[in-house]
Design a protein around this motif. Structure first.
Motif, PDB file in Angstrom:
ATOM      1  N   GLY A 111       8.830   0.240   4.266  1.00  0.00           N
ATOM      2  CA  GLY A 111       7.990  -0.682   4.822  1.00  0.00           C
ATOM      3  C   GLY A 111       7.431  -0.153   5.984  1.00  0.00           C
ATOM      4  O   GLY A 111       7.399   1.018   6.409  1.00  0.00           O
ATOM      5  N   ILE A 112       6.996  -1.115   7.114  1.00  0.00           N
ATOM      6  CA  ILE A 112       6.562  -0.711   8.326  1.00  0.00           C
ATOM      7  C   ILE A 112       7.624  -0.882   9.410  1.00  0.00           C
ATOM      8  O   ILE A 112       7.839  -1.972   9.884  1.00  0.00           O
ATOM      9  CB  ILE A 112       5.103  -1.409   8.801  1.00  0.00           C
ATOM     10  N   HIS A 113       8.292   0.170   9.749  1.00  0.00           N
ATOM     11  CA  HIS A 113       9.647   0.011  10.428  1.00  0.00           C
ATOM     12  C   HIS A 113      10.024   1.453  11.121  1.00  0.00           C
ATOM     13  O   HIS A 113       9.239   2.419  10.722  1.00  0.00           O
ATOM     14  CB  HIS A 113      10.686  -0.689   9.862  1.00  0.00           C
ATOM     15  N   THR A 147       4.971   6.879   5.678  1.00  0.00           N
ATOM     16  CA  THR A 147       3.946   5.635   5.955  1.00  0.00           C
ATOM     17  C   THR A 147       3.178   6.005   7.068  1.00  0.00           C
ATOM     18  O   THR A 147       2.111   5.205   7.339  1.00  0.00           O
ATOM     19  CB  THR A 147       4.996   4.803   6.224  1.00  0.00           C
ATOM     20  N   ALA A 148       3.435   7.101   7.803  1.00  0.00           N
ATOM     21  CA  ALA A 148       2.426   7.555   9.057  1.00  0.00           C
ATOM     22  C   ALA A 148       0.898   7.968   8.314  1.00  0.00           C
ATOM     23  O   ALA A 148       0.100   7.700   9.019  1.00  0.00           O
ATOM     24  CB  ALA A 148       2.912   8.738   9.839  1.00  0.00           C
ATOM     25  N   THR A 167      -0.625   4.149   3.599  1.00  0.00           N
ATOM     26  CA  THR A 167      -0.252   2.763   4.022  1.00  0.00           C
ATOM     27  C   THR A 167       0.681   2.109   2.929  1.00  0.00           C
ATOM     28  O   THR A 167       0.455   2.197   1.458  1.00  0.00           O
ATOM     29  CB  THR A 167      -1.667   1.984   3.708  1.00  0.00           C
ATOM     30  N   PRO A 168       1.751   1.686   3.174  1.00  0.00           N
ATOM     31  CA  PRO A 168       2.768   1.422   2.082  1.00  0.00           C
ATOM     32  C   PRO A 168       2.409  -0.116   1.564  1.00  0.00           C
ATOM     33  O   PRO A 168       2.872  -0.210   0.180  1.00  0.00           O
ATOM     34  CB  PRO A 168       4.119   0.882   3.003  1.00  0.00           C
ATOM     35  N   TYR A 169       1.362  -0.760   1.877  1.00  0.00           N
ATOM     36  CA  TYR A 169       1.083  -2.059   1.328  1.00  0.00           C
ATOM     37  C   TYR A 169      -0.235  -1.737   0.136  1.00  0.00           C
ATOM     38  O   TYR A 169      -0.885  -2.606  -0.187  1.00  0.00           O
ATOM     39  CB  TYR A 169       0.807  -3.094   2.143  1.00  0.00           C
ATOM     40  N   ALA A 218       6.841  -4.183   3.175  1.00  0.00           N
ATOM     41  CA  ALA A 218       5.580  -4.329   2.982  1.00  0.00           C
ATOM     42  C   ALA A 218       5.570  -3.017   2.030  1.00  0.00           C
ATOM     43  O   ALA A 218       4.623  -2.801   1.094  1.00  0.00           O
ATOM     44  CB  ALA A 218       4.752  -3.472   4.258  1.00  0.00           C
TER      45      ALA A 218
END
Length: 138
Positions: free
Chosen positions: A8-10, A35-36, A39-41, A68
């Motif tokens: 996710g975004i963490h 994720t950088a 986009t994970p979503y 996410a």
């Protein structure tokens, strides 16, 4: 067996700790969505990233997604299968409120009973929750 990890975004250190623990238990190949850059979503972004990896459509993939990352990776898993790939399993950690459906085994794991209860009608072959509850990032 290739394992696709969609965080996710963490903080990336949390994902690194998960992978280190998994590698101590399971000797498989891990592909971790950066994720950088992706986009994970977004199922489209994850699908594009998957196509760039050295993966064979004949070898089944397992997905582990968190928060996410569940949003985009369930769509990417379905897209992978529609393009001729195989999906062995999909494990969704804390994909609260996210509908989960596919032509492969799907497991939903929640950090507390409320998250479990409020998402259980949204799919998953098997469901698990932490009791006693733990924090979302734990």
């Amino acid at each position: 067996m290739p394992i696709i990890v969609c965080p996710g975004i963490h903080d990336p250190e949390l994902t690194d700790a998960l992978i280190q623990n998994l590698q101590n238990q399971i000797d498989d190949v891990y592909f971790i969505l950066p994720t950088a850059a992706y986009t994970p979503y977004s199922a489209i972004a994850i699908s594009q990233w998957l196509e760039q990896q050295p993966l064979s459509k004949t070898e089944p993939l397992s997905f582990i997604a968190f928060s996410a990352g569940v949003v985009g990776s369930i769509g990417a898993a379905i897209a992978w299968q529609l393009r001729g790939g195989q999906v062995r399993s999909f494990i969704a950690f804390d994909g609260w409120g996210m509908p989960l459906a596919g032509n492969f085994p799907i497991y939903r794991v929640s950090h507390d009973y409320f998250t479990h209860w409020s998402s259980r009608l949204l799919g998953g072959e098997a469901e698990f929750y932490a009791d006693p509850e733990v924090g979302h990032l734990d």
